[in-house]
Design a protein around this motif. Structure first.
Motif, PDB file in Angstrom:
ATOM      1  N   THR A  13      21.195 -32.599  67.980  1.00 37.28           N
ATOM      2  CA  THR A  13      23.029 -31.804  68.460  1.00 37.28           C
ATOM      3  C   THR A  13      23.560 -32.764  67.858  1.00 37.28           C
ATOM      4  N   GLY A  14      23.237 -34.048  67.136  1.00 34.53           N
ATOM      5  CA  GLY A  14      24.338 -34.828  67.254  1.00 34.53           C
ATOM      6  C   GLY A  14      24.981 -34.740  66.075  1.00 34.53           C
ATOM      7  N   MET A  15      25.568 -35.935  65.402  1.00 35.43           N
ATOM      8  CA  MET A  15      26.627 -36.040  64.643  1.00 35.43           C
ATOM      9  C   MET A  15      24.861 -35.723  63.317  1.00 35.43           C
ATOM     10  N   VAL A  16      24.345 -36.645  62.997  1.00 35.73           N
ATOM     11  CA  VAL A  16      23.137 -36.795  61.897  1.00 35.73           C
ATOM     12  C   VAL A  16      22.278 -35.357  62.256  1.00 35.73           C
ATOM     13  N   GLY A  17      22.216 -35.444  63.158  1.00 38.42           N
ATOM     14  CA  GLY A  17      20.588 -34.476  63.282  1.00 38.42           C
ATOM     15  C   GLY A  17      21.135 -32.696  63.061  1.00 38.42           C
ATOM     16  N   LYS A  35      15.128 -29.892  70.713  1.00 38.43           N
ATOM     17  CA  LYS A  35      15.942 -29.796  72.123  1.00 38.43           C
ATOM     18  C   LYS A  35      16.372 -30.708  72.853  1.00 38.43           C
ATOM     19  N   VAL A  36      17.193 -30.168  73.639  1.00 41.50           N
ATOM     20  CA  VAL A  36      18.478 -31.489  74.191  1.00 41.50           C
ATOM     21  C   VAL A  36      17.450 -31.745  75.369  1.00 41.50           C
ATOM     22  N   SER A  37      17.874 -33.250  75.163  1.00 42.47           N
ATOM     23  CA  SER A  37      16.891 -34.051  76.209  1.00 42.47           C
ATOM     24  C   SER A  37      17.464 -33.552  77.656  1.00 42.47           C
ATOM     25  N   ASP A  38      17.453 -32.667  78.796  1.00 42.67           N
ATOM     26  CA  ASP A  38      16.959 -31.965  79.106  1.00 42.67           C
ATOM     27  C   ASP A  38      15.908 -30.913  79.526  1.00 42.67           C
ATOM     28  N   GLU A  39      15.799 -30.831  78.242  1.00 45.69           N
ATOM     29  CA  GLU A  39      14.433 -30.477  77.610  1.00 45.69           C
ATOM     30  C   GLU A  39      12.904 -31.078  77.104  1.00 45.69           C
ATOM     31  N   LEU A  40      13.694 -32.024  76.816  1.00 47.66           N
ATOM     32  CA  LEU A  40      12.507 -33.463  76.445  1.00 47.66           C
ATOM     33  C   LEU A  40      12.879 -34.601  76.405  1.00 47.66           C
ATOM     34  N   ASP A  62      13.412 -37.942  62.393  1.00 47.32           N
ATOM     35  CA  ASP A  62      13.551 -38.860  63.739  1.00 47.32           C
ATOM     36  C   ASP A  62      15.146 -39.784  62.923  1.00 47.32           C
ATOM     37  N   ALA A  63      16.027 -38.328  63.705  1.00 47.90           N
ATOM     38  CA  ALA A  63      17.691 -38.681  64.234  1.00 47.90           C
ATOM     39  C   ALA A  63      17.811 -38.909  65.310  1.00 47.90           C
ATOM     40  N   ALA A  64      17.551 -39.337  66.805  1.00 47.01           N
ATOM     41  CA  ALA A  64      17.243 -39.316  67.254  1.00 47.01           C
ATOM     42  C   ALA A  64      17.320 -41.048  68.669  1.00 47.01           C
ATOM     43  N   ALA A  65      18.567 -41.023  68.913  1.00 41.92           N
ATOM     44  CA  ALA A  65      18.390 -42.952  68.683  1.00 41.92           C
ATOM     45  C   ALA A  65      19.368 -42.870  69.793  1.00 41.92           C
ATOM     46  N   PRO A 170      31.628 -33.975  60.688  1.00 41.65           N
ATOM     47  CA  PRO A 170      31.321 -33.004  61.697  1.00 41.65           C
ATOM     48  C   PRO A 170      30.631 -33.472  62.787  1.00 41.65           C
ATOM     49  N   ASN A 171      30.913 -33.205  64.442  1.00 42.21           N
ATOM     50  CA  ASN A 171      30.496 -33.972  64.950  1.00 42.21           C
ATOM     51  C   ASN A 171      30.154 -34.946  65.365  1.00 42.21           C
ATOM     52  N   ASP A 172      30.890 -36.059  64.882  1.00 42.56           N
ATOM     53  CA  ASP A 172      31.158 -37.688  64.592  1.00 42.56           C
ATOM     54  C   ASP A 172      32.174 -38.012  66.067  1.00 42.56           C
TER      55      ASP A 172
END
Length: 315
Positions: A13-17, A35-40, A62-65, A170-172
């Motif tokens: 859901t982030g800009m990169v992901g 998966k959003v953070s509430d789910e995982l 891995d675009a999560a950070a 987008p999503n920045d």
């Protein structure tokens, strides 16, 4: 990689992901997992292990950070180091255990030494001290690079690390307290234009040189790395072209349509004089940037205008 390969995008859901997700969809890859953070909660090893056992992804990006600006990084070095290590370690380890076919690890140009020669080459990694203000984040990302390298060498895994330059699109994040320079300028010039073209005050002298790449170009680099067998483990991703902060301001002013004065607050710091990525390693394999800076800024500004009323806490 097949069109029906099961692809998990961490941080979708982030800009990169979201750019990677959008690009894969457009290219016909339909079996995507997010998966959003509430789910995982990626910081929790057991939860991540259960997810991999249940979903069995074939490919992981891995675009999560946990990310933030200078102020946030400086105030919480421990948090940025610990949380990012937890996230990436869980993803890398479970991908290894689950025999994931391909893994793409995304980092940042901040992994390179503060005083490394310009432009920044992959070979400069671990050749000098880091920038102190974001050392925690950088060390976490370096550890991820080395984990992927070790898995590649010891176990023959296709784990590749991509280090992008400054991104926008987008999503920045357009929050003036936490955003980076390009989206912050877009918002400042837009608000000044709406208020009778009031003067816009910017930090420093405007002389530092920076490189900017549209996030969709990074997304295409990720797809390129998945659709091809890259021979190395670490690649810079950027335009190879930089621009002064002053010229960037003039370009954004033009795109926004602001006709007021630009003032430079020279009491504020300029930061590093130049930061440019050396990108010949990936370019030699056939990947290249396609979105020109002005076109990308114009597209990002249009997205901002369409969504700014919906963004809460981001504008």
């Amino acid at each position: 990689m097949k069109k029906d390969s099961k692809i998990y995008i961490a941080g979708h859901t982030g800009m990169v992901g979201s750019a990677i997700w959008r690009t894969l969809r457009e290219l016909g890859y339909a079996n995507l997992i997010g998966k959003v953070s509430d789910e995982l909660d990626l910081r929790k090893q057991e939860a991540v292990a259960d997810f991999f056992q249940r979903e069995k992804p074939e490919i992981v990006v891995d675009a999560a950070a946990r990310v933030g600006g200078i102020l946030a990084n400086t105030k919480d070095q421990y948090g940025f180091l610990m949380e990012n290590m937890l996230i990436q370690n869980n993803l890398i380890h479970e991908s290894h255990k689950s025999k994931v076919e391909k893994f793409i690890f995304l980092g940042s140009s901040c992994i390179y030494p503060k005083l490394a020669p310009q432009p920044l080459k992959e070979d400069y990694l671990l050749t000098g001290p880091l920038e102190p203000t974001n050392e925690g984040y950088a060390i976490a990302k370096i550890s991820g690079v080395k984990l992927c390298e070790a898995l590649r060498q010891q176990h023959g895994k296709y784990f590749v690390s991509l280090m992008p330059t400054n991104l926008y699109g987008p999503n920045d994040n357009f929050d003036l307290e936490t955003s980076h320079v390009l989206p912050a300028m877009l918002r400042k010039f837009h608000e000044a234009q709406e208020n009778g073209n009031k003067p816009v005050t910017l930090w420093g002298s405007g002389t530092p040189l920076r490189e900017f790449m549209h996030v969709d170009d990074l997304a295409k680099a990720v797809v390129f790395s998945l659709e091809n067998e890259l021979p190395g483990h670490l690649y810079n991703v950027g335009t190879g072209i930089d621009i002064s902060i002053k010229d960037l301001a003039l370009l954004i002013q033009k795109v926004v349509g602001h006709s007021g004065e630009i003032l430079w607050n020279r009491e504020k710091p300029d930061g590093t004089p130049r930061k440019l990525m050396e990108v010949s390693r990936l370019r030699a394999l056939g990947w290249e940037v396609r979105i020109a800076l002005e076109d990308g800024i114009r597209e990002t500004f249009e997205w901002f205008l369409e969504t700014k009323d919906e963004l809460q806490g981001n504008v």
